[in-house]
Design an enzyme around this catalytic site. Structure first.
Site, PDB file in Angstrom:
ATOM      1  N   TYR A 143       6.052 -39.961   4.684  1.00 16.12           N
ATOM      2  CA  TYR A 143       5.497 -41.047   3.872  1.00 16.12           C
ATOM      3  C   TYR A 143       5.903 -42.401   4.439  1.00 16.12           C
ATOM      4  CZ  TYR A 143       5.482 -44.211  -0.222  1.00 16.12           C
ATOM      5  OH  TYR A 143       5.324 -45.273  -1.064  1.00 16.12           O
ATOM      6  N   ASP A 228      12.655 -34.253  -1.903  1.00 14.01           N
ATOM      7  CA  ASP A 228      11.740 -35.035  -2.726  1.00 14.01           C
ATOM      8  C   ASP A 228      10.598 -34.102  -3.133  1.00 14.01           C
ATOM      9  OD1 ASP A 228       9.590 -36.653  -3.573  1.00 14.01           O
ATOM     10  OD2 ASP A 228      10.351 -38.369  -2.449  1.00 14.01           O
ATOM     11  N   ILE A 230       8.191 -34.547  -5.643  1.00 14.49           N
ATOM     12  CA  ILE A 230       7.337 -35.229  -6.618  1.00 14.49           C
ATOM     13  C   ILE A 230       5.922 -34.655  -6.675  1.00 14.49           C
ATOM     14  CG2 ILE A 230       8.678 -37.355  -6.404  1.00 14.49           C
ATOM     15  CD1 ILE A 230       6.334 -38.570  -4.851  1.00 14.49           C
ATOM     16  N   LYS A 270       2.834 -38.294  -9.838  1.00 14.57           N
ATOM     17  CA  LYS A 270       1.805 -37.510  -9.159  1.00 14.57           C
ATOM     18  C   LYS A 270       1.324 -36.337 -10.008  1.00 14.57           C
ATOM     19  CE  LYS A 270       2.746 -40.268  -5.758  1.00 14.57           C
ATOM     20  NZ  LYS A 270       1.892 -41.438  -5.486  1.00 14.57           N
TER      21      LYS A 270
END
Length: 472
Positions: A143, A228, A230, A270
């Site tokens: 990202y 992570d 998410i 998300k």
């Protein structure tokens, strides 16, 4: 005179990822007011099931009006400012997280720290684990915002774990060791590895073997793992999602030192599609880290009103189960719509099973196998096709020609328009390559001229006959 942090301008906004956003904001597409504007395909936002949330709010007035059994709770919420957060909210959050993971893992609300979004959660973990100048390893592509979120204020260095399209960008023992060696060459003290699982931008889940390699590596190097997660609730196809916590339990590592060096980041932005509510969290078995992160959360608390509203929503198990099921179904359908349209135009995507985007292979449209050619192609897509997509270089991909394209932040009609534009752009670009073809060596682009022309009629047929989503 302002501080060095301000003067050095190290925020990372010179990345093509952010520059594309700026161009979009100057000329945003609107089907009525600005039909020739730029369509935003660089925003990983989930709007496909938003009306389900609106319907729930309409039928649950207590939550929307901040009342309990008809009595106002406005006063107690307005005065609440404890950084330990509302207990009811933490309790329903850990239940929600466990259900997403198939209840193969349970979570203790006392080990949960709430913060204003995953951005704050990731940065706080950097502050808790690393000192300025220390390093974290990250698999590429990753990202683009991590260059801002993890480095800008913390002073932490990021070292890429270079992954290859040859194996679908999977993390390997070799790639981990090479990244660690590179950090040593740079005299960096490696404090941990940060992964996104499911991956942003790949839209893939990490395999059991990848997680095994990562855990073995972290044990050997005595470093931390930040996972992570998410996008964990967006997994819409096989293989299923395996949380790092599940992988630790499979290895029976609860009584080891690593148990206290693994930390999970989660968010509702998300999976639930509410990024504006700024709900992020850290989960860790490390008591000292949880204590420090809780104190740091004072710099980015979630409003008590938000906590109250979402605690009511998440406690409605029937709603959340139906929402997650329907949301996954729609994400899968939308992804297939995008993949089918791109394939018809001669563009392939990495096979994916999660997320709000596809990792798109446009190497056959490059004028040369270089990142300069990728930037040139990105600018043409932005300016000529009017599409803001994220080039692979902004994600630190080691191979030019890959792009992230988001599909869940727009209506089906807007996606149709974007794909019509992409089709026209690919056709024009291919014709330009073919028209320049001389008597020399046939290039990768030229060899595809005839086949790509044949694919255009198929593209139109595929798009028109594609099953439409249920009315939203």
């Amino acid at each position: 005179m302002l501080s060095k942090k301000v003067r050095l301008d190290a925020h990372g906004e010179d990345s093509s990822y952010f520059l594309g956003w700026k161009e979009y904001e100057k000329n945003a597409y609107d089907d009525v007011q600005n039909p020739s504007g730029i369509i935003q395909m660089g925003l990983a936002e989930n709007q496909l099931s938003f009306h389900l949330l609106e319907a729930w709010l309409a039928s649950n007035q207590d939550a929307a009006r901040l009342t309990k059994k008809g009595e106002s709770v406005f006063r107690e919420l307005a005065l609440f400012q404890d950084y330990h957060s509302l207990p009811d909210f933490k309790n329903v959050l850990v239940d929600f997280m466990a259900e997403i993971r198939g209840n193969k893992v349970s979570f203790d609300p006392r080990k949960l720290v709430l913060m204003a979004g995953a951005t704050s959660a990731n940065e706080t973990l950097m502050f808790c684990i690393a000192d300025p100048g220390d390093a974290f390893l990250l698999p590429t592509p990753y990202y683009p915002g991590f260059d801002r979120d993890l480095k800008w204020r913390t002073g932490v260095e990021l070292v890429p774990i270079h992954c290859s399209s040859m194996n679908g960008f999977k993390v390997t023992k070799f790639s981990l060791e090479e990244a660690y060696k590179q950090a040593q060459k740079l005299s960096l003290n490696v404090k941990g590895v940060l992964i996104t699982n499911p991956s942003n931008p790949l839209g893939t889940t990490m395999s059991h073997d990848e997680l095994e390699e990562l855990i073995t590596f972290a044990i050997a190097k005595k470093i931390h793992i930040i996972s992570d997660e998410i996008y964990s609730g967006t997994v819409f196809d096989h293989p299923s999602f395996i949380s790092i916590m599940e992988a630790l339990l499979d290895r029976k590592l609860e009584e080891t030192e690593l148990w206290n060096r693994v930390h999970v980041v989660y968010s509702l932005s998300k999976d639930l599609g509410v990024p504006g509510f700024r709900v992020g969290m850290i989960y860790s078995n490390n008591e000292a880290l949880v204590s420090a992160a809780t104190k740091m959360s004072s710099f980015g608390l979630i409003s008590s009103q938000t906590q109250y509203l979402l605690s009511k929503l998440l406690s409605d198990k029937e709603f959340t189960r139906n929402y997650m099921k329907e949301n996954r179904k729609r994400l899968k359908a939308r992804r297939e719509m995008l993949v089918t349209a791109l394939r018809g135009a001669g563009i392939e995507c990495l096979k994916s099973n999660a997320g709000l985007f596809c990792w798109v292979d446009m190497r056959n449209l490059l004028s040369s196998n270089t990142f300069d050619a990728e930037v040139e192609l990105w600018k043409k897509i932005l300016r000529e096709a009017g599409l803001n997509v994220s080039p692979g270089a902004s994600c630190h991909c080691s191979e030019p020609g890959w792009f992230r394209i988001c599909f869940a932040n727009m209506s089906e009609e807007t996606l149709n328009v974007s794909m019509q534009r992409m089709k026209a752009f690919v056709e024009k670009t291919t014709q330009q390559y073919c028209s320049r073809r001389g008597g020399g060596r046939v290039t990768h682009q030229e060899s595809g001229c005839n086949s790509r022309r044949r694919s255009f009629s198929n593209w139109v047929l595929n798009l028109c006959s594609y099953d439409r989503e249920p009315h939203r």
